[in-house]
Design a protein around this motif. Structure first.
Motif, short mmCIF file in Angstrom:
data_model
loop_
_atom_site.label_atom_id
_atom_site.label_comp_id
_atom_site.label_asym_id
_atom_site.label_seq_id
_atom_site.Cartn_x
_atom_site.Cartn_y
_atom_site.Cartn_z
N TRP A 35 0.78 -1.17 0.03
CA TRP A 35 0.08 -0.11 0.12
C TRP A 35 0.76 1.24 -0.06
CZ3 TRP A 35 -2.69 2.35 4.51
CH2 TRP A 35 -1.61 2.45 5.81
N PHE A 63 -2.57 -1.10 -3.02
CA PHE A 63 -3.84 -0.95 -2.36
C PHE A 63 -3.73 -1.52 -1.13
CE2 PHE A 63 -8.30 -2.97 -1.77
CZ PHE A 63 -8.84 -1.77 -2.24
N ASP A 64 -4.95 -1.06 -0.02
CA ASP A 64 -4.86 -1.43 1.26
C ASP A 64 -5.45 -2.86 1.44
OD1 ASP A 64 -5.21 -1.51 3.97
OD2 ASP A 64 -6.28 0.40 3.97
N GLU A 70 -12.64 -5.39 -2.12
CA GLU A 70 -12.38 -4.92 -3.31
C GLU A 70 -10.71 -5.50 -3.58
OE1 GLU A 70 -13.16 -0.04 -2.80
OE2 GLU A 70 -12.76 -1.34 -1.10
N LEU A 71 -9.90 -6.04 -2.63
CA LEU A 71 -8.72 -6.66 -2.82
C LEU A 71 -8.88 -7.81 -3.82
CD1 LEU A 71 -5.83 -6.77 -2.30
CD2 LEU A 71 -6.23 -8.29 -0.39
N TRP A 75 -11.12 -2.68 -7.52
CA TRP A 75 -11.25 -1.68 -7.00
C TRP A 75 -11.19 -0.31 -8.14
CZ3 TRP A 75 -6.87 -4.22 -6.24
CH2 TRP A 75 -5.86 -3.46 -6.53
N PHE A 80 -6.47 5.03 -4.84
CA PHE A 80 -5.20 3.84 -5.39
C PHE A 80 -5.72 3.47 -6.84
CE2 PHE A 80 -6.03 2.62 -0.54
CZ PHE A 80 -4.75 2.81 -0.34
#
Length: 337
Positions: A35, A63-64, A70-71, A75, A80
């Protein structure tokens, strides 16, 4: 289709752990998640230039990991950008063999807990392993490699040892790790790396797919892993001691200018010193004297306290002796940040 093991890298950073797997020639990186943008850019660049991965910009996901839906599914947002999600890449290769990585270590490190007034008990990073666990459960690799600092053995943010939470979490989804985690502590210097660096290498195996896992894990830590140990311990001097001398340009008139480095002509890239201000140089003087005297009073806690003290006071030029020759005799270089 490649016969290499398919791999996902979580909390990938700039890709140090992943690069080791790729160097073996037995693994193929399917996707990586990180991230922090600078680390993402570094990993992408390395995959493109060293490993010739053409779609690295897609595979390396900025990404978080906490945003799991969403991962997995993809997303699109302002922070991101846009990503296809892990499901896309896993389905593309027909499944995953191994997941590697380790959550940020600051919450588990002894030094981090010493510096924090609450001993890092309130740090959300204590529980990021739960997202690692959920990714493992979704894609069911044959095994995972969970890397972290030795401080994880004593970390207990809510009173329960974090290793117990990790063990029970993986057991709940059908994975086993070695019962005595102390044997999972590895020192890089034992494997011909010029760095005295201990790390936990926790291997977990899918109990739904394999049996006698504890027997296998004991064999791995007691015999297989040890076969790769080096014949001698290498120092930093062994590794880079033949580089040309590199020192900052400084005198009383110019030293406070951060852009005033003059580096000797060299065929080596990035062979430039960091900027040392007067405060840093006085700190190095104290640490050098501590080493030379044999007292060695400055552990990680006292070094931190020393730095905090130093940043509150202005160090005058008259206090700074030349310390370069003091360090020249040692077989390692010291850095203070």
């Amino acid at each position: 289709m490649s016969n290499k093991y398919k791999m996902i890298d979580l909390f990938a950073g700039c890709g140090g752990l992943e690069d080791g797997f790729l160097q073996s020639g037995k693994y193929e990186d399917v996707a990586a998640v990180e991230w922090l943008k600078p680390q993402v850019n570094t990993l992408i660049k390395r995959l493109e230039t060293k490993w010739k991965v053409k779609d690295a910009k897609e595979r390396v996901m900025h990404f978080d990991i906490q945003r799991e839906k969403e991962l997995f599914e993809g997303w699109q947002d302002d922070e991101f950008g846009q990503g296809k999600g892990l499901d896309y890449f896993v389905n593309k290769v027909g499944g995953i063999d191994i997941i590697i990585g380790g959550p940020p270590c600051q919450a588990y490190s002894v030094a981090g807990r010493v510096r924090d007034e609450n001993g890092m008990r309130d740090d959300y990073r204590n529980y990021l392993f739960e997202h690692y666990l959920n990714v493992v459960n979704r894609y069911r690799p044959k095994l995972f490699v969970f890397e972290n600092v030795p401080g994880i053995l004593s970390a207990a943010p809510d009173g329960t040892p974090i290793t117990d939470l990790i063990r029970k979490g993986f057991e709940k989804i059908g994975y086993e790790i070695i019962k005595d985690l102390r044997v999972a502590k590895v020192n890089a210097s034992d494997y011909s790396v010029p760095q005295n660096r201990e790390r936990m290498i926790i291997v977990g195996v899918d109990a739904q797919r394999y049996s006698n896992i504890q027997v296998f894990l004991k064999e791995f830590y007691s015999n297989i892993l040890l076969e790769y140990r080096g014949n001698k311990v290498f120092t930093v001097r062994d590794a880079i001691g033949d580089l040309p001398e590199c020192k900052p340009f400084w005198d009383e008139e110019h030293h406070n200018k951060k852009t005033s480095h003059e580096t000797p002509e060299s065929d080596y890239t990035w062979h430039k010193p960091r900027y040392h201000n007067m405060r840093d140089m006085d700190t190095f003087r104290l640490l050098a004297h501590d080493i030379e005297s044999g007292k060695r009073e400055y552990d990680s806690k006292k070094i931190s306290e020393l730095y905090e003290k130093k940043v509150r006071f202005k160090i005058t030029y008259s206090q700074i002796p030349c310390i370069r020759t003091r360090f020249a005799k040692y077989d390692y270089y010291c850095a203070f940040i």
